[in-house]
Structures are given as C-alpha cells and as structure tokens.
Design an enzyme around this catalytic site. Structure first.
Site, PDB file in Angstrom:
ATOM      1  N   HIS A   1       0.831  -1.207   0.000  1.00  0.00           N
ATOM      2  CA  HIS A   1       0.000   0.000   0.000  1.00  0.00           C
ATOM      3  C   HIS A   1       0.866   1.257   0.000  1.00  0.00           C
ATOM      4  O   HIS A   1       0.343   2.378  -0.008  1.00  0.00           O
ATOM      5  CB  HIS A   1      -0.890   0.043   1.252  1.00  0.00           C
ATOM      6  CG  HIS A   1      -2.029  -0.922   1.241  1.00  0.00           C
ATOM      7  ND1 HIS A   1      -2.777  -1.193   0.114  1.00  0.00           N
ATOM      8  CD2 HIS A   1      -2.583  -1.676   2.241  1.00  0.00           C
ATOM      9  CE1 HIS A   1      -3.729  -2.074   0.427  1.00  0.00           C
ATOM     10  NE2 HIS A   1      -3.625  -2.370   1.688  1.00  0.00           N
TER      11      HIS A   1
ATOM     12  N   TYR B   1     -10.903   0.100 -10.215  1.00  0.00           N
ATOM     13  CA  TYR B   1     -11.832  -0.955  -9.817  1.00  0.00           C
ATOM     14  C   TYR B   1     -13.045  -0.964 -10.742  1.00  0.00           C
ATOM     15  O   TYR B   1     -13.531  -2.030 -11.151  1.00  0.00           O
ATOM     16  CB  TYR B   1     -12.267  -0.705  -8.373  1.00  0.00           C
ATOM     17  CG  TYR B   1     -13.146  -1.770  -7.771  1.00  0.00           C
ATOM     18  CD1 TYR B   1     -12.592  -2.936  -7.252  1.00  0.00           C
ATOM     19  CD2 TYR B   1     -14.531  -1.595  -7.700  1.00  0.00           C
ATOM     20  CE1 TYR B   1     -13.400  -3.910  -6.686  1.00  0.00           C
ATOM     21  CE2 TYR B   1     -15.345  -2.561  -7.134  1.00  0.00           C
ATOM     22  CZ  TYR B   1     -14.772  -3.722  -6.624  1.00  0.00           C
ATOM     23  OH  TYR B   1     -15.577  -4.689  -6.065  1.00  0.00           O
TER      24      TYR B   1
ATOM     25  N   GLY C   1     -18.412  -5.554  -2.421  1.00  0.00           N
ATOM     26  CA  GLY C   1     -17.731  -5.515  -3.710  1.00  0.00           C
ATOM     27  C   GLY C   1     -18.532  -4.824  -4.793  1.00  0.00           C
ATOM     28  O   GLY C   1     -18.371  -5.108  -5.980  1.00  0.00           O
TER      29      GLY C   1
END
Length: 345
Positions: free
Chosen positions: A144, A232, A300
């Site tokens: 990260h 994403y 999600g």
C-alpha cells in the site's frame, strides 16, 4: 470541528504497541505530526503519508533492505480499493500453467494475501529481514506504500507494478466499515461523520488518497512498461479485456488457443467476488496480521456510497476531489465523474 494535527508532544508520550518498536522508531515517532486514527489511537505523517507506528517500522526496514529483481511483480493499491481481487487475478494469470484445472487451484485453499504477501504487513513485519532469494520467479508481492516511498531498488529496476484505485466515495465507505469491524473492542468507534472529516483532510491509512493515486498515475505515464494503472470500476465493467491487458503487461499474454478454450472465463470465475467469498479459507483464518479473512469480503459493489452519504458529505468530498484531481487525466477522472453523475441523478 476538524481534528487538529499535533506537531509536538512530550518526549515521554506513550505510543501504542511501544514494546514492539525499536528505539530508533520510537524516537522517529516523537518527531512526526499525528492525527486521530481510525482504528488505532493515532496515525503519523511519515514521508508525506499517514500510517501506524508498526507500519512505519516495517516500511523503514522494507526500504532499507529489499532488493528488487527485474522479474518481480508487485500489486500496489490504496487500501479497500479491490486489493484482494487484484491479487487473486494477478496470481491466477501468472500461474495459470501450474494447474491442470481450476479444481485444484491454490486460490481454493489459500487466501490471496497468503499467495501475494504484503511487504509491510507480512514480510517485513516486526522488523525482520526475510530471505527472499529462493522464492520462485516471478516473485509476487504487494504493498500500500505510495510510489515515491518505494525502495530505490524497486523504482530503478524493471519490475512490474500493477496498481488499482477506486472511486473515492466507495473507498471511504469500504474503509469505514472495515475499520469498525477490526477495531479492538476496547477502542471507541468513530462515527461516519468524524471519519469522513479525517478522510477529506487526507488522514487515512497510506493517504491522502489523491497523492497516492497521482504518484502511480504519473509513473504509469512516464514508464508504461513498468506501471499498469487500473481502476476498480474498469475491472468490474470489462474484466475480460482487462485480464488480457494485464497478461500482456506481465509478459505472459493469453494465446489464441487459450482464448478459444475459455481459459480467461475460467480465471474470471475462479477469482470472482462471489466465488472467493464462499470459500471456507476466506470465511475463517487470518492472512493479514490479526484481521479475520471474512472481513475482507463485504459487498464488492460500485455505488454503495449512495446508501451512506448525506448531501453535505457529497458536496464536500466532490469539492475535495475536483480540487485535488480535477486537472488529472481522464483515467483517474473516470471514478470521479461516475460519482458526480450519481449526485446529479
């Protein structure tokens, strides 16, 4: 009232987890600005990003000792932006020839975080320096850590970095839920509004989110063969095309025979959120520190933020995003514009 950054505090100030820190790290912390943490008493501003004491110690060790190889592959991300999913996809692509079928695949019995370990949470945790010389190649790692703070050997090498970010609205909601699930029972929980104020100031693990995104985005423009920048939302929208894109970037493109044979579809199913969430290994056990694997899988979904944001929150974060990222490229703006379109609707 907005939280106040504390630049100085007494030399004898207690530090959470102090007994596990080196003297060097303790002294460093005393010189760093700090803010109230989401799930720990404080976050500290280290090299321009916010993190916890144990993370600072691990990152410092990682920076000093890690020696990258040109064949290494690193999954990089902002927390709660699809990291677990991207790890599964990366592992599946790179190792697809090791398994005769998906029925005996490692992803069915191991959590993705065990197969693609974090530098700061596993390999260099507790100040240890692991022997990585005998790992099979390509070595798979994750982090990260913002791009500017990666070890120099990693930045100078030809190792591949696959980066993922997410709509900041959804990332905030996912981070807030996750922090409350893993927060020690004795620690008071921050309200949604309190946490949101910190987020808008950039005070979130490995944040500010805008500098994290921009660091990897700029490198992907300068060195497209080194950094692959993904969102994403793009993966959710067209996973098939992006798996092909990832495989090509990682120098292991799918053959025409594999495409015709349904290999890509098989990997998509193997790594799907629904599939991974139902696996027994992901319902129990702990693959990252003391965090239960079941807490790594919530919804999600894209757009869940609309169920949590009040009008003033929408307006405030929209302004932050426009101010910090508004002049950035269209790839980053994909996540922003989707949020703003929902606001208008």
């Amino acid at each position: 009232m907005s939280p106040t950054v504390i630049n100085e505090f007494p030399k004898k100030q207690s530090i959470e987890g102090e007994e596990k820190l080196t003297q060097e790290c303790k002294e460093l912390l005393l010189s760093l600005p700090r803010e109230r943490g989401w799930r720990t008493p404080y976050l500290y501003l280290y090299q321009g990003f916010w993190c916890q004491p144990a993370e600072i110690q691990a990152i410092s060790t990682f920076q000093k000792h890690f020696q990258a190889k040109n064949s290494d592959i690193v999954v990089a991300s902002i927390p709660k932006s699809g990291t677990t999913w991207l790890k599964a996809l990366t592992f599946a692509i790179v190792n697809r020839h090791r398994f005769a079928s998906s029925k005996n695949h490692s992803l069915l019995t191991f959590n993705p975080h065990d197969l693609v370990p974090f530098f700061e949470y596993k390999l260099y945790e507790k100040n240890q320096v692991p022997d990585l010389s005998n790992l099979p190649e390509p070595r798979l790692f994750s982090t990260h850590v913002p791009f500017p703070s990666l070890p120099s050997s990693m930045k100078k090498s030809n190792c591949k970095i696959v980066y993922i970010c997410r709509n900041p609205f959804d990332t905030f909601v996912s981070s807030w839920h996750f922090s409350n699930k893993i927060k020690p029972g004795s620690s008071p929980q921050l309200t949604l509004e309190e946490t949101f104020e910190l987020y808008c100031k950039g005070v979130v693990g490995f944040g500010p989110f805008w500098t994290h995104m921009l660091g990897y985005w700029k490198e992907s423009l300068e060195r497209p063969n080194k950094v692959l920048f993904l969102t994403y939302e793009d993966l959710k929208r067209d996973i098939y095309s992006h798996l092909k894109r990832m495989a090509k970037f990682l120098d292991c493109p799918f053959t025409l025979e594999e495409e015709r044979g349904g290999v890509i579809e098989e990997l998509i199913e193997l790594c799907s959120f629904e599939k991974m969430k139902e696996l027994e290994v992901n319902k129990s056990g702990k693959s990252i520190k003391n965090f239960e694997n079941k807490n790594l899988f919530r919804k999600g979904e894209i757009g869940d933020w609309v169920n949590h944001f009040s009008p003033w929150m929408v307006e405030k974060l929209s302004k932050v995003i426009e101010e910090k990222l508004g002049e950035s490229s269209s790839i980053i703006n994909v996540t922003i514009h989707e949020s703003l379109d929902k606001i208008i609707d």
